[in-house]
Design an enzyme around this catalytic site. Structure first.
Site, mmCIF file in Angstrom:
data_model
loop_
_atom_site.group_PDB
_atom_site.id
_atom_site.type_symbol
_atom_site.label_atom_id
_atom_site.label_comp_id
_atom_site.label_asym_id
_atom_site.label_seq_id
_atom_site.Cartn_x
_atom_site.Cartn_y
_atom_site.Cartn_z
ATOM 1 N N ARG A 1 -5.730 -10.132 -12.617
ATOM 2 C CA ARG A 1 -6.930 -9.580 -11.983
ATOM 3 C C ARG A 1 -7.203 -8.191 -12.549
ATOM 4 O O ARG A 1 -6.297 -7.378 -12.668
ATOM 5 C CB ARG A 1 -6.764 -9.512 -10.464
ATOM 6 C CG ARG A 1 -6.661 -10.899 -9.821
ATOM 7 C CD ARG A 1 -6.557 -10.830 -8.313
ATOM 8 N NE ARG A 1 -6.309 -12.149 -7.750
ATOM 9 C CZ ARG A 1 -6.088 -12.392 -6.470
ATOM 10 N NH1 ARG A 1 -6.079 -11.398 -5.599
ATOM 11 N NH2 ARG A 1 -5.871 -13.627 -6.050
ATOM 12 N N ARG B 1 4.304 -9.376 -3.839
ATOM 13 C CA ARG B 1 4.272 -8.419 -2.733
ATOM 14 C C ARG B 1 5.359 -8.723 -1.699
ATOM 15 O O ARG B 1 5.887 -7.810 -1.062
ATOM 16 C CB ARG B 1 2.903 -8.418 -2.058
ATOM 17 C CG ARG B 1 1.846 -7.656 -2.822
ATOM 18 C CD ARG B 1 0.601 -7.472 -1.984
ATOM 19 N NE ARG B 1 -0.449 -6.802 -2.729
ATOM 20 C CZ ARG B 1 -1.658 -6.516 -2.241
ATOM 21 N NH1 ARG B 1 -1.937 -6.843 -0.993
ATOM 22 N NH2 ARG B 1 -2.554 -5.897 -2.981
ATOM 23 N N ARG C 1 -0.376 -2.999 -6.326
ATOM 24 C CA ARG C 1 -1.653 -3.509 -6.838
ATOM 25 C C ARG C 1 -1.636 -3.435 -8.357
ATOM 26 O O ARG C 1 -1.832 -2.375 -8.947
ATOM 27 C CB ARG C 1 -2.822 -2.697 -6.267
ATOM 28 C CG ARG C 1 -4.204 -3.309 -6.565
ATOM 29 C CD ARG C 1 -5.325 -2.427 -6.042
ATOM 30 N NE ARG C 1 -5.274 -2.304 -4.599
ATOM 31 C CZ ARG C 1 -5.836 -3.153 -3.737
ATOM 32 N NH1 ARG C 1 -6.504 -4.203 -4.201
ATOM 33 N NH2 ARG C 1 -5.745 -2.946 -2.438
ATOM 34 N N GLU D 1 -1.358 -6.899 3.387
ATOM 35 C CA GLU D 1 -1.492 -8.342 3.128
ATOM 36 C C GLU D 1 -0.389 -8.860 2.208
ATOM 37 O O GLU D 1 -0.152 -8.324 1.130
ATOM 38 C CB GLU D 1 -2.851 -8.635 2.511
ATOM 39 C CG GLU D 1 -3.076 -10.119 2.223
ATOM 40 C CD GLU D 1 -4.342 -10.392 1.434
ATOM 41 O OE1 GLU D 1 -4.420 -11.470 0.820
ATOM 42 O OE2 GLU D 1 -5.250 -9.532 1.418
ATOM 43 N N SER E 1 -2.380 -15.379 2.434
ATOM 44 C CA SER E 1 -3.602 -15.782 3.122
ATOM 45 C C SER E 1 -3.667 -17.297 3.168
ATOM 46 O O SER E 1 -2.983 -17.978 2.404
ATOM 47 C CB SER E 1 -4.848 -15.213 2.426
ATOM 48 O OG SER E 1 -4.970 -15.751 1.120
#
Length: 397
Positions: free
Chosen positions: A243, A369, A258, A330, A333
């Site tokens: 990403r 993470r 990140r 987070e 999900s």
């Protein structure tokens, strides 16, 4: 994409729901483009019928036919433009959110559903880079910022985590896959990441391929254009993901939280529309099972409608506790994309004599993470469940 027939039949209901995603204007733009296209279709059909003459035409009829054909050519051009505008505006309309998603547009608007486990009482909270072994400096020389090496025990712990998550998914009936991470543009559009997320995707323009930010793309595209006879179909994939993190300047610049490249085990399901609500809860339960086995404190939130991505109608996030940051962040999900992706990708099943889109759902079994959360919460100690997968007893920096 949305169900165009249903949207035409109940535009006010679709507009109400899409307004909660901030997409009412996009919907109205599509409605206008769709109406223009539909108005031109019968005009083209009428002109085409007028070009058909029985027998040998008279000179007067030939002259009239020339005029009709000129009109037809012009109207066909207008129809092609209208069709392109209809398709372009439809691509901008996201999946309407489920009414059970709370109102709001920000991360803070999510509804907390529950908390599990207590944050550890640490005399000194250390960041994951102080507990594990990462080399950010050499990675920056090699690849630039937001990259890192996982070294030694930290790499072994990560590999054990991925395999544990994959084995858990398999135990719950998911077929394991190692998918491609380079895909064509149609797969990115089909899953709803284009056009809205294009700025976050790495492109190999010379090859017309794109590096995926999640194996959800490859899993959703696995049955692209197919008719599925047996449902549900459940998969789990391990992949490296990429990403660009466009718009993330200044956010989470410390450590490995990140980054541009990370690893993930993804869950995916194709199911009957009537079963998708239950399937969504099932995926969430698998994610919670993994975190409970690891002993990590976490909370589950119902993501606000305006904070959902384009494909999702509803999404649960699981946020793990990060002692160094002193807050929940987070980790995983679980999203129900209903028939949005299936319509774009042409994945259908039989309903009587008809073919209808299936529902697709995706979830995160684990990511890097989670590794960071393990390091920060346990300060180098390794959860027992991972030692059978080759993890060390303790991680040293």
């Amino acid at each position: 994409m949305i169900d165009a027939r249903a949207a035409r039949a109940a535009p006010d209901e679709f507009r109400r729901r899409l307004a909660r995603k901030g997409a009412a204007e996009a919907f109205d733009a599509w409605l206008a483009a769709d109406e223009r296209w539909r108005a031109l279709v019968p005009r083209v059909d009428e002109l085409r019928s007028q070009t058909k003459v029985k027998g040998k035409p008279t000179p007067e009829q030939l002259e009239e036919l020339r005029g009709i054909k000129e009109q037809l050519q012009q109207v066909e051009h207008e129809l092609a433009e209208a069709e392109a505008a209809r398709d372009d505006t439809l691509a901008q309309v996201p999946n309407p959110p489920d009414d059970s998603a709370p109102d709001g547009f920000a991360e803070e608007d999510a509804e907390e559903l529950r908390r599990v486990g207590d944050p550890p009482a640490l005399s000194e909270a250390k960041e994951h880079t102080e507990v594990g072994r990462f080399d950010m400096e050499r990675a920056a020389r090699l690849s630039g910022s937001r990259f890192g090496y996982l070294v030694g025990d930290t790499a072994l712990l990560a590999l054990a985590l991925y395999r544990f998550a994959l084995d858990t998914a398999v135990r719950h009936g998911h077929t394991p896959l190692l998918p491609p991470v380079l895909v064509r543009e149609e797969a990115m559009y089909g899953t709803g990441f284009f056009p809205t997320e294009r700025s976050n995707i790495y492109a190999l323009e010379a090859d017309e391929l794109y590096l995926t930010g999640t194996s959800e793309v490859a899993l959703a595209g696995l049955h692209m254009g197919e008719i599925l006879d047996a449902l549900p179909l459940r998969y789990a994939a391990y992949s490296t993901n990429f990403r660009r993190e466009a718009g993330a300047a200044g956010k989470d610049t410390r450590g490995m939280f990140r980054v541009h490249q990370f690893n993930k085990v993804e869950l995916f399901a194709f199911c009957d529309p009537a079963a998708s609500t239950d399937e969504h809860e099932r995926l969430l339960a698998i994610e919670e099972e993994i975190l409970r086995a690891l002993g990590l404190p976490y909370r589950v939130v119902n993501v606000a409608a305006g904070d959902l991505g384009a494909p999702a109608a509803k999404k649960y996030d699981i946020e793990g506790w990060f002692p160094f940051q002193g807050r929940y962040r987070e980790l995983t999900s679980a999203s129900n994309t209903t028939d949005f992706q299936a319509r774009r990708l042409g994945v259908r099943h039989r309903v009587g004599s008809d073919l209808e889109p299936v529902h697709t759902l995706n979830g995160t079994a684990t990511t890097d993470r989670t590794l960071l959360a393990i390091l920060e919460n346990f300060q180098g100690e390794v959860p027992d469940v991972l030692r059978g997968y080759g993890a060390p007893e303790r991680v040293t920096p």
